[in-house]
Scaffold this motif. Structure first.
Motif, PDB file in Angstrom:
ATOM      1  N   THR A 392     -40.288   8.581  -5.517  1.00 33.40           N
ATOM      2  CA  THR A 392     -41.561   9.084  -5.659  1.00 33.40           C
ATOM      3  C   THR A 392     -42.548   8.901  -4.531  1.00 33.40           C
ATOM      4  OG1 THR A 392     -42.102   6.894  -6.367  1.00 33.40           O
ATOM      5  CG2 THR A 392     -41.680   8.565  -8.180  1.00 33.40           C
ATOM      6  N   LEU A 393     -41.893   8.019  -3.224  1.00 31.88           N
ATOM      7  CA  LEU A 393     -42.553   7.744  -2.270  1.00 31.88           C
ATOM      8  C   LEU A 393     -42.274   8.575  -1.058  1.00 31.88           C
ATOM      9  CD1 LEU A 393     -41.929   3.899  -2.539  1.00 31.88           C
ATOM     10  CD2 LEU A 393     -44.038   5.255  -3.204  1.00 31.88           C
ATOM     11  N   GLN A 394     -41.135   9.475  -0.972  1.00 29.20           N
ATOM     12  CA  GLN A 394     -40.529  10.270   0.018  1.00 29.20           C
ATOM     13  C   GLN A 394     -41.568  11.351   0.289  1.00 29.20           C
ATOM     14  OE1 GLN A 394     -36.977  11.594  -1.192  1.00 29.20           O
ATOM     15  NE2 GLN A 394     -35.732   9.711  -1.023  1.00 29.20           N
ATOM     16  N   GLN A 395     -41.395  11.746   1.646  1.00 32.55           N
ATOM     17  CA  GLN A 395     -42.504  12.674   1.962  1.00 32.55           C
ATOM     18  C   GLN A 395     -42.294  14.070   1.606  1.00 32.55           C
ATOM     19  OE1 GLN A 395     -42.053  11.826   6.208  1.00 32.55           O
ATOM     20  NE2 GLN A 395     -43.539  10.551   6.440  1.00 32.55           N
ATOM     21  N   THR A 396     -42.936  15.105   1.634  1.00 35.76           N
ATOM     22  CA  THR A 396     -42.535  16.264   1.160  1.00 35.76           C
ATOM     23  C   THR A 396     -41.370  16.971   2.218  1.00 35.76           C
ATOM     24  OG1 THR A 396     -44.332  17.182   2.486  1.00 35.76           O
ATOM     25  CG2 THR A 396     -44.602  16.810   0.181  1.00 35.76           C
ATOM     26  N   SER A 397     -41.473  16.543   3.683  1.00 33.17           N
ATOM     27  CA  SER A 397     -40.582  17.021   4.289  1.00 33.17           C
ATOM     28  C   SER A 397     -39.520  15.632   4.603  1.00 33.17           C
ATOM     29  CB  SER A 397     -41.126  17.105   5.738  1.00 33.17           C
ATOM     30  OG  SER A 397     -40.237  17.452   6.718  1.00 33.17           O
ATOM     31  N   SER A 398     -38.188  16.069   4.819  1.00 32.66           N
ATOM     32  CA  SER A 398     -37.325  15.112   5.050  1.00 32.66           C
ATOM     33  C   SER A 398     -37.213  14.751   6.508  1.00 32.66           C
ATOM     34  CB  SER A 398     -35.993  15.820   4.439  1.00 32.66           C
ATOM     35  OG  SER A 398     -35.505  16.819   5.154  1.00 32.66           O
ATOM     36  N   THR A 399     -37.992  15.370   7.341  1.00 39.62           N
ATOM     37  CA  THR A 399     -37.876  15.029   8.809  1.00 39.62           C
ATOM     38  C   THR A 399     -38.923  13.727   9.073  1.00 39.62           C
ATOM     39  OG1 THR A 399     -37.219  17.128   9.356  1.00 39.62           O
ATOM     40  CG2 THR A 399     -38.066  15.683  11.017  1.00 39.62           C
ATOM     41  N   ASP A 400     -38.196  12.683   9.601  1.00 44.56           N
ATOM     42  CA  ASP A 400     -39.089  11.750   9.902  1.00 44.56           C
ATOM     43  C   ASP A 400     -39.551  11.647  11.396  1.00 44.56           C
ATOM     44  OD1 ASP A 400     -39.140   9.528   7.670  1.00 44.56           O
ATOM     45  OD2 ASP A 400     -37.239   9.979   7.847  1.00 44.56           O
ATOM     46  N   ASN A 401     -40.840  11.062  11.879  1.00 45.28           N
ATOM     47  CA  ASN A 401     -41.120  11.425  12.900  1.00 45.28           C
ATOM     48  C   ASN A 401     -41.082  10.119  13.788  1.00 45.28           C
ATOM     49  OD1 ASN A 401     -42.566  11.680  15.472  1.00 45.28           O
ATOM     50  ND2 ASN A 401     -44.670  12.434  14.477  1.00 45.28           N
ATOM     51  N   PRO A 402     -40.241  10.082  14.941  1.00 45.42           N
ATOM     52  CA  PRO A 402     -40.086   8.874  15.915  1.00 45.42           C
ATOM     53  C   PRO A 402     -41.179   8.150  16.250  1.00 45.42           C
ATOM     54  CG  PRO A 402     -38.351  10.462  16.323  1.00 45.42           C
ATOM     55  CD  PRO A 402     -39.511  11.248  15.419  1.00 45.42           C
ATOM     56  N   LYS A 403     -42.349   9.117  16.453  1.00 42.78           N
ATOM     57  CA  LYS A 403     -43.558   8.669  16.940  1.00 42.78           C
ATOM     58  C   LYS A 403     -44.393   7.644  15.976  1.00 42.78           C
ATOM     59  CE  LYS A 403     -44.204  12.206  20.356  1.00 42.78           C
ATOM     60  NZ  LYS A 403     -45.040  13.329  20.677  1.00 42.78           N
ATOM     61  N   THR A 404     -43.898   7.643  14.505  1.00 41.35           N
ATOM     62  CA  THR A 404     -44.700   6.924  13.617  1.00 41.35           C
ATOM     63  C   THR A 404     -43.895   6.097  12.719  1.00 41.35           C
ATOM     64  OG1 THR A 404     -44.508   9.013  12.097  1.00 41.35           O
ATOM     65  CG2 THR A 404     -46.623   8.746  13.307  1.00 41.35           C
ATOM     66  N   SER A 405     -42.565   5.874  13.206  1.00 36.97           N
ATOM     67  CA  SER A 405     -41.712   4.997  12.442  1.00 36.97           C
ATOM     68  C   SER A 405     -41.603   3.682  13.116  1.00 36.97           C
ATOM     69  CB  SER A 405     -40.249   5.736  12.599  1.00 36.97           C
ATOM     70  OG  SER A 405     -40.318   7.090  11.849  1.00 36.97           O
ATOM     71  N   PRO A 406     -41.840   2.824  12.465  1.00 37.24           N
ATOM     72  CA  PRO A 406     -41.682   1.358  12.882  1.00 37.24           C
ATOM     73  C   PRO A 406     -40.388   0.801  13.137  1.00 37.24           C
ATOM     74  CG  PRO A 406     -42.233   1.245  10.647  1.00 37.24           C
ATOM     75  CD  PRO A 406     -42.371   2.724  11.200  1.00 37.24           C
ATOM     76  N   TYR A 407     -39.202   1.464  12.570  1.00 37.54           N
ATOM     77  CA  TYR A 407     -37.994   0.974  12.809  1.00 37.54           C
ATOM     78  C   TYR A 407     -36.973   2.403  12.933  1.00 37.54           C
ATOM     79  CZ  TYR A 407     -39.456  -3.011  10.246  1.00 37.54           C
ATOM     80  OH  TYR A 407     -40.070  -4.158   9.888  1.00 37.54           O
ATOM     81  N   PRO A 408     -35.759   2.296  13.424  1.00 35.01           N
ATOM     82  CA  PRO A 408     -35.047   3.189  13.887  1.00 35.01           C
ATOM     83  C   PRO A 408     -34.978   4.442  12.445  1.00 35.01           C
ATOM     84  CG  PRO A 408     -34.248   1.250  14.638  1.00 35.01           C
ATOM     85  CD  PRO A 408     -35.063   1.107  13.891  1.00 35.01           C
ATOM     86  N   ILE A 409     -34.991   5.605  12.776  1.00 34.75           N
ATOM     87  CA  ILE A 409     -34.504   6.364  11.819  1.00 34.75           C
ATOM     88  C   ILE A 409     -32.995   6.331  11.431  1.00 34.75           C
ATOM     89  CG2 ILE A 409     -34.683   8.902  10.931  1.00 34.75           C
ATOM     90  CD1 ILE A 409     -37.136   9.104  12.949  1.00 34.75           C
ATOM     91  N   TRP A 410     -33.009   6.630  10.006  1.00 37.66           N
ATOM     92  CA  TRP A 410     -31.502   6.390   9.606  1.00 37.66           C
ATOM     93  C   TRP A 410     -30.365   7.363  10.127  1.00 37.66           C
ATOM     94  CZ3 TRP A 410     -28.597   9.632   6.496  1.00 37.66           C
ATOM     95  CH2 TRP A 410     -27.280   9.252   6.306  1.00 37.66           C
ATOM     96  N   GLN A 411     -29.331   7.224  10.505  1.00 38.62           N
ATOM     97  CA  GLN A 411     -28.556   8.470  11.002  1.00 38.62           C
ATOM     98  C   GLN A 411     -27.280   8.270  10.282  1.00 38.62           C
ATOM     99  OE1 GLN A 411     -29.511  10.323  13.570  1.00 38.62           O
ATOM    100  NE2 GLN A 411     -31.491   9.323  13.954  1.00 38.62           N
ATOM    101  N   ALA A 412     -26.521   9.295   9.798  1.00 37.09           N
ATOM    102  CA  ALA A 412     -25.502   9.379   9.273  1.00 37.09           C
ATOM    103  C   ALA A 412     -24.356   8.831  10.070  1.00 37.09           C
ATOM    104  CB  ALA A 412     -25.353  10.844   8.491  1.00 37.09           C
ATOM    105  N   SER A 413     -24.286   9.244  11.171  1.00 39.46           N
ATOM    106  CA  SER A 413     -23.169   8.585  11.831  1.00 39.46           C
ATOM    107  C   SER A 413     -22.987   7.401  12.423  1.00 39.46           C
ATOM    108  CB  SER A 413     -23.068   9.622  13.225  1.00 39.46           C
ATOM    109  OG  SER A 413     -24.319   9.257  13.918  1.00 39.46           O
ATOM    110  N   SER A 414     -24.002   6.644  12.423  1.00 37.19           N
ATOM    111  CA  SER A 414     -24.286   5.209  12.511  1.00 37.19           C
ATOM    112  C   SER A 414     -23.779   4.175  11.431  1.00 37.19           C
ATOM    113  CB  SER A 414     -25.855   4.793  13.183  1.00 37.19           C
ATOM    114  OG  SER A 414     -26.234   5.586  14.121  1.00 37.19           O
ATOM    115  N   ALA A 415     -23.412   2.984  12.174  1.00 38.67           N
ATOM    116  CA  ALA A 415     -22.766   2.156  11.099  1.00 38.67           C
ATOM    117  C   ALA A 415     -23.884   1.119  11.232  1.00 38.67           C
ATOM    118  CB  ALA A 415     -21.586   1.635  11.742  1.00 38.67           C
TER     119      ALA A 415
END
Length: 541
Positions: A392-415
């Motif tokens: 219920t909290l997710q944005q309508t778009s699944s794309t996060d903006n690095p310019k407004t993200s206080p933490y790194p954006i999740w990456q499927a390839s990262s551990a």
């Protein structure tokens, strides 16, 4: 003339000139019955009147008590009050906002974090927003025992008003609590400033058709609220603050009687405070019925072992207090604190310990909270799992903006190791354990639960995080044509990297954490990274 003679009788003792007595009346059974019924009715009427007067002295209110425990938001480890599994009753008093040590008119959390720092270091804004989104209610507690309440150090009423208003507006709360104890109780000038500032805030909010519920929390003894505490309430009422009520701290009585029966001591304190509140409201020209006094009364207990360690508020005491609150119609029940609502000891229970993170008595996890959740006015938290709530909290778009993200954006390839914080679809998460490829908020989690802890939505106005450099040496810029061997360092987009192994033509990426298969190890960190993962996984918190 003839004379008639009456027959001779026994001489009477009555004077000869007294009139003769009438004959004794004959009492019928019907008259006796009527007389008895009249007398019985009169006695019943008197009995009913006496009982009515006696009952009015202890009249119960119709208020539905609400349970809202305190949470120490600066205590480590952090208590995740935004999760229904950790705060089943949805409401919490977050404590404590006090004077900043270097700027007495600046509000701070526990003297350690400014409001802005609490958002970056404690994710407090996101967690409050998450609680609100789930239908819960965050409330702000000012003051407390260990630091300066804002009114004590801030001598400007105007500045004090702004200091109180800042967190109210930042977190969007409509209920506040002023915990006045210690030296602050004797500061009459602070009492006046506090009352004037709070009254001004209520008036200001009323212009926007908003209300602010104000509680005053005070120490109490078995004989009731202390004289200094009564002065705090009088100052509020004199300034025309609309008080929701007075919350008495029914703990640390320091008597053998209290140690022998804590519920009895709490109940006696409440009865005494009830009479005091009735008198205070009467003196202020407010409704002062016994029922109204109960509606303006709250109580806070210390779960388990008190600071006076001989006094222990037990599970049995909690049940009795819950019944009492429901019966009398108290407005509020609180506890210090939600952080402590668990048994001490991991392998086996430890009792008799006064701790910030456990109760020191035998109990199951959150047992006090579950008992008080049955108070008539308490709303329990939603039962949805964290993942479902996150949707219920997710944005309508699944794309996060690095310019407004206080933490790194999740990456499927990262551990991700335990403790790592990321942003995914507008929501902040923290890793519960090592994972790779498991998207936060995904329904496909393991049987043991989700690898991600839901923190809350990214606060409005957030900006990109600033990396912290682990190496400030100026390195040559990366080149696509240069061969780099293991250990070689370069600079790319102003950030330092170190080669993990032989590489050529592989561009360094600023994604954190880096893909384990990437030839480049970032020599910088982001907020939210745990502290024990070596190079590239430090913390700036």
């Amino acid at each position: 003339m003839a004379v008639t003679h009456e027959p001779q009788t026994q001489q009477s003792t009555q004077p000869q000139d007294a009139p003769l007595e009438p004959p004794a009346p004959q009492i019928s059974p019907l008259r006796v019955l009527v007389l008895l019924l009249v007398l019985a009715g009169a006695v019943f009427g008197v009995f009913k009147l006496v009982n009515a007067r006696a009952a009015s002295a202890y009249a119960k209110s119709t208020a539905a008590p609400v349970y809202a425990p305190y949470v120490d938001v600066t205590l480590t480890p952090q208590y995740q009050f935004q999760l229904p599994s950790q705060d089943p009753v949805s409401s919490a008093y977050l404590g404590f906002i006090v004077s900043d040590s270097s700027s007495p008119c600046a509000p701070s959390w526990g003297g350690y974090y400014s409001l802005a720092q609490a958002d970056t270091s404690l994710d407090l804004g996101a967690r409050v927003a998450q609680l609100t989104k789930q239908g819960g209610s965050a409330r702000i507690a000012f003051g407390g025992r260990d630091h300066n309440e804002l009114a004590v150090g801030c001598t400007s009423t105007t500045a004090l008003e702004q200091a109180y208003l800042a967190p109210i507006q930042r977190y969007g709360v409509n209920t506040v609590d002023f915990d006045v104890e210690g030296a602050a109780l004797d500061d009459q000038a602070a009492n006046v400033r506090r009352a004037q500032a709070v009254a001004a805030i209520q008036q200001q909010l009323a212009k926007s058709h908003k209300s602010l519920h104000v509680w005053v929390t005070l120490p109490t003894a078995a004989s009731g609220i202390t004289a200094q505490g009564l002065d705090v309430v009088r100052a509020m009422l004199a300034a025309h603050v609309q008080l929701a009520g007075v919350n008495v701290m029914a703990m640390d009585f320091g008597s053998r009687r209290a140690a022998a029966n804590m519920f009895s001591a709490v109940r006696n304190a409440l009865y005494a405070a009830h009479a005091q509140i009735q008198q205070l409201w009467h003196s202020a020209g407010l409704t002062a019925t016994p029922a109204a006094a109960w509606e303006h009364l709250g109580v806070t207990v210390m779960l388990g072992v008190n600071d006076v360690t001989a006094e222990r508020f037990t599970i049995a005491d909690a049940r009795r207090l819950a019944n009492f609150a429901n019966r009398e119609g108290l407005s509020r029940v609180s506890a210090w604190s939600l952080n402590r609502d668990s048994e001490c000891g991991s392998a086996y229970p430890v009792t008799g310990v006064a701790s910030n993170t456990c109760s020191g008595v035998l109990q199951s996890s959150l047992e006090f909270t579950k008992i008080f959740s049955r108070l008539r006015g308490t709303k329990t938290a939603r039962t949805e799992q964290s993942n479902a709530a996150a949707q219920t909290l997710q944005q309508t778009s699944s794309t996060d903006n690095p310019k407004t993200s206080p933490y790194p954006i999740w990456q499927a390839s990262s551990a991700y190791v335990a403790g790592y914080k990321v942003v995914w679809q507008g929501v902040i998460y923290q890793a519960n354990w090592w994972s790779q490829g498991d998207a936060p908020g995904s329904s496909s989690t393991s049987a043991s639960g989700s690898p991600w802890l839901l923190i809350g939505p990214v606060p409005a106005g957030s900006t990109a995080y600033t990396p912290t450099l682990l190496d400030t040496t100026v390195e040559p810029a990366w080149s696509a044509t240069t061969v780099y061997r293991q250990g070689k360092r370069v600079s790319f987009n102003g950030l330092p990297y170190q080669a993990r192994f032989y590489t050529k033509g592989n561009q360094p990426l600023d994604e954190l954490p880096s893909n384990p298969s990437s030839p480049w190890e970032p020599l910088f960190t982001a907020p939210g990274e745990p502290t024990d993962t070596g190079i590239g996984s430090g913390t700036s918190e």
